[in-house]
Design a protein around this motif. Structure first.
Motif, PDB file in Angstrom:
ATOM      1  N   PRO A 119      13.386 -25.529  13.499  1.00 11.96           N
ATOM      2  CA  PRO A 119      12.488 -24.361  13.286  1.00 11.96           C
ATOM      3  C   PRO A 119      12.964 -23.840  12.135  1.00 11.96           C
ATOM      4  CG  PRO A 119      14.099 -24.048  14.974  1.00 11.96           C
ATOM      5  CD  PRO A 119      14.297 -25.212  14.792  1.00 11.96           C
ATOM      6  N   ALA A 120      14.117 -23.618  11.212  1.00 12.32           N
ATOM      7  CA  ALA A 120      13.704 -23.261   9.601  1.00 12.32           C
ATOM      8  C   ALA A 120      13.734 -24.858   9.081  1.00 12.32           C
ATOM      9  CB  ALA A 120      15.578 -23.339   8.948  1.00 12.32           C
ATOM     10  N   GLN A 121      14.119 -25.631   9.257  1.00 13.31           N
ATOM     11  CA  GLN A 121      13.821 -27.008   7.814  1.00 13.31           C
ATOM     12  C   GLN A 121      11.482 -26.682   8.295  1.00 13.31           C
ATOM     13  OE1 GLN A 121      15.101 -30.782   8.862  1.00 13.31           O
ATOM     14  NE2 GLN A 121      14.982 -31.283   6.945  1.00 13.31           N
ATOM     15  N   LEU A 127       5.659 -24.015   4.694  1.00 11.68           N
ATOM     16  CA  LEU A 127       5.546 -23.182   3.695  1.00 11.68           C
ATOM     17  C   LEU A 127       4.823 -23.772   2.407  1.00 11.68           C
ATOM     18  CD1 LEU A 127       5.842 -19.972   2.889  1.00 11.68           C
ATOM     19  CD2 LEU A 127       7.771 -20.300   2.521  1.00 11.68           C
ATOM     20  N   GLU A 128       5.567 -24.965   1.907  1.00  7.03           N
ATOM     21  CA  GLU A 128       5.921 -26.107   0.995  1.00  7.03           C
ATOM     22  C   GLU A 128       3.976 -26.742   1.516  1.00  7.03           C
ATOM     23  OE1 GLU A 128       6.680 -27.007  -1.602  1.00  7.03           O
ATOM     24  OE2 GLU A 128       8.583 -25.574  -1.261  1.00  7.03           O
TER      25      GLU A 128
END
Length: 137
Positions: A119-121, A127-128
Protein backbone atom coordinates in the motif's frame (compact mmCIF):
# COMPACT_ATOMS: atom_id res chain seq x y z
CA UNK A 1 1.41 6.50 -56.35
CA UNK A 2 1.61 6.15 -52.58
CA UNK A 3 -0.56 8.23 -50.32
CA UNK A 4 1.03 11.39 -49.00
CA UNK A 5 1.54 11.19 -45.22
CA UNK A 6 -1.17 13.19 -43.44
CA UNK A 7 1.36 15.45 -41.70
CA UNK A 8 3.42 16.06 -44.84
CA UNK A 9 4.63 19.66 -45.23
CA UNK A 10 5.42 21.48 -48.47
CA UNK A 11 8.65 23.28 -47.57
CA UNK A 12 11.71 22.46 -45.48
CA UNK A 13 10.90 25.42 -43.23
CA UNK A 14 7.69 23.70 -42.14
CA UNK A 15 9.39 20.45 -41.07
CA UNK A 16 8.99 20.11 -37.28
CA UNK A 17 12.18 20.51 -35.27
CA UNK A 18 11.63 17.09 -33.70
CA UNK A 19 11.63 15.40 -37.14
CA UNK A 20 13.93 12.39 -37.48
CA UNK A 21 14.74 11.14 -40.96
CA UNK A 22 13.72 7.47 -41.20
CA UNK A 23 17.15 6.49 -42.58
CA UNK A 24 18.67 7.47 -39.20
CA UNK A 25 16.81 4.60 -37.54
CA UNK A 26 18.41 1.18 -37.91
CA UNK A 27 15.41 -1.12 -38.06
CA UNK A 28 17.45 -4.11 -39.33
CA UNK A 29 17.81 -5.65 -35.87
CA UNK A 30 14.65 -4.26 -34.28
CA UNK A 31 13.19 -6.22 -31.40
CA UNK A 32 9.51 -6.14 -30.46
CA UNK A 33 9.32 -4.85 -26.88
CA UNK A 34 5.60 -4.93 -26.17
CA UNK A 35 2.23 -5.79 -27.61
CA UNK A 36 1.32 -3.68 -30.59
CA UNK A 37 3.73 -1.45 -32.38
CA UNK A 38 6.70 -0.83 -30.05
CA UNK A 39 10.18 -1.94 -31.07
CA UNK A 40 13.70 -1.43 -29.77
CA UNK A 41 15.88 -0.01 -32.55
CA UNK A 42 19.18 1.80 -32.87
CA UNK A 43 19.35 5.57 -33.50
CA UNK A 44 22.69 7.35 -33.65
CA UNK A 45 24.29 4.43 -31.82
CA UNK A 46 21.85 4.24 -28.91
CA UNK A 47 18.89 1.96 -28.24
CA UNK A 48 15.55 3.73 -28.48
CA UNK A 49 11.90 2.68 -28.41
CA UNK A 50 9.92 3.29 -31.59
CA UNK A 51 6.16 3.25 -31.95
CA UNK A 52 5.21 2.76 -35.60
CA UNK A 53 2.10 3.78 -37.51
CA UNK A 54 1.51 2.37 -40.98
CA UNK A 55 -0.27 3.74 -44.03
CA UNK A 56 -3.57 2.23 -42.83
CA UNK A 57 -3.93 5.18 -40.45
CA UNK A 58 -3.75 7.76 -43.26
CA UNK A 59 -7.42 7.39 -44.13
CA UNK A 60 -8.61 7.48 -40.51
CA UNK A 61 -8.84 11.10 -39.39
CA UNK A 62 -9.37 10.10 -35.74
CA UNK A 63 -6.11 8.11 -35.74
CA UNK A 64 -4.21 10.98 -37.37
CA UNK A 65 -5.59 13.41 -34.77
CA UNK A 66 -4.67 10.99 -31.96
CA UNK A 67 -1.12 10.81 -33.39
CA UNK A 68 -0.90 14.63 -33.45
CA UNK A 69 -2.27 14.85 -29.90
CA UNK A 70 0.24 12.27 -28.67
CA UNK A 71 3.10 14.23 -30.26
CA UNK A 72 1.93 17.48 -28.68
CA UNK A 73 1.64 15.85 -25.26
CA UNK A 74 5.01 14.09 -25.45
CA UNK A 75 6.74 17.36 -26.34
CA UNK A 76 5.42 18.97 -23.15
CA UNK A 77 6.18 16.22 -20.63
CA UNK A 78 9.48 16.38 -18.79
CA UNK A 79 9.52 14.12 -15.77
CA UNK A 80 12.09 11.64 -14.45
CA UNK A 81 9.45 8.88 -14.28
CA UNK A 82 8.17 9.29 -17.85
CA UNK A 83 9.99 8.15 -20.98
CA UNK A 84 11.69 11.04 -22.75
CA UNK A 85 10.36 12.00 -26.19
CA UNK A 86 13.28 12.15 -28.62
CA UNK A 87 11.58 12.86 -31.92
CA UNK A 88 9.25 11.57 -34.60
CA UNK A 89 9.07 10.56 -38.23
CA UNK A 90 6.12 12.38 -39.79
CA UNK A 91 7.21 13.01 -43.37
CA UNK A 92 7.33 9.38 -44.49
CA UNK A 93 4.78 6.66 -45.24
CA UNK A 94 5.82 4.88 -42.03
CA UNK A 95 5.25 7.40 -39.27
CA UNK A 96 6.97 6.82 -35.91
CA UNK A 97 7.35 8.22 -32.43
CA UNK A 98 10.84 7.81 -30.94
CA UNK A 99 11.35 7.75 -27.17
CA UNK A 100 14.05 6.65 -24.78
CA UNK A 101 14.29 2.90 -24.32
CA UNK A 102 13.72 1.46 -20.85
CA UNK A 103 15.73 -1.78 -20.61
CA UNK A 104 13.86 -2.83 -17.46
CA UNK A 105 10.45 -2.27 -19.05
CA UNK A 106 7.46 -0.14 -18.17
CA UNK A 107 5.16 -0.04 -15.14
CA UNK A 108 3.10 -2.98 -16.43
CA UNK A 109 6.21 -5.13 -16.80
CA UNK A 110 7.40 -4.03 -13.35
CA UNK A 111 4.09 -5.13 -11.83
CA UNK A 112 4.21 -8.41 -13.73
CA UNK A 113 7.68 -9.10 -12.26
CA UNK A 114 7.09 -7.83 -8.72
CA UNK A 115 3.43 -8.64 -8.19
CA UNK A 116 1.03 -6.45 -6.23
CA UNK A 117 2.48 -3.34 -4.66
CA UNK A 118 2.49 -2.76 -0.93
CA UNK A 119 0.00 0.00 0.00
CA UNK A 120 2.73 2.55 0.82
CA UNK A 121 4.46 1.98 -2.51
CA UNK A 122 1.16 2.07 -4.42
CA UNK A 123 0.39 5.40 -2.72
CA UNK A 124 3.80 6.76 -3.69
CA UNK A 125 3.26 5.73 -7.33
CA UNK A 126 -0.23 7.24 -7.33
CA UNK A 127 1.08 10.52 -5.92
CA UNK A 128 3.77 10.72 -8.63
CA UNK A 129 1.14 10.09 -11.32
CA UNK A 130 -1.15 12.74 -9.82
CA UNK A 131 1.71 15.27 -9.70
CA UNK A 132 2.59 14.54 -13.30
CA UNK A 133 -0.99 14.99 -14.45
CA UNK A 134 -1.34 18.29 -12.59
CA UNK A 135 -4.03 17.07 -10.20
CA UNK A 136 -1.79 17.40 -7.18
CA UNK A 137 0.73 20.20 -6.90
Amino acid sequence: MKDIPPMHVLTDREVPEYEIHPTELDLSNSVKISKGTFHKVSWRGIDVAVKTFGEEMFSDEDKVNAFRDELQLLQKIRHPNVVQFLGAVTQSNLMMIVTEYLPKGDLRQYLDRKGALMPAQAGKFALEIARLSGYWE
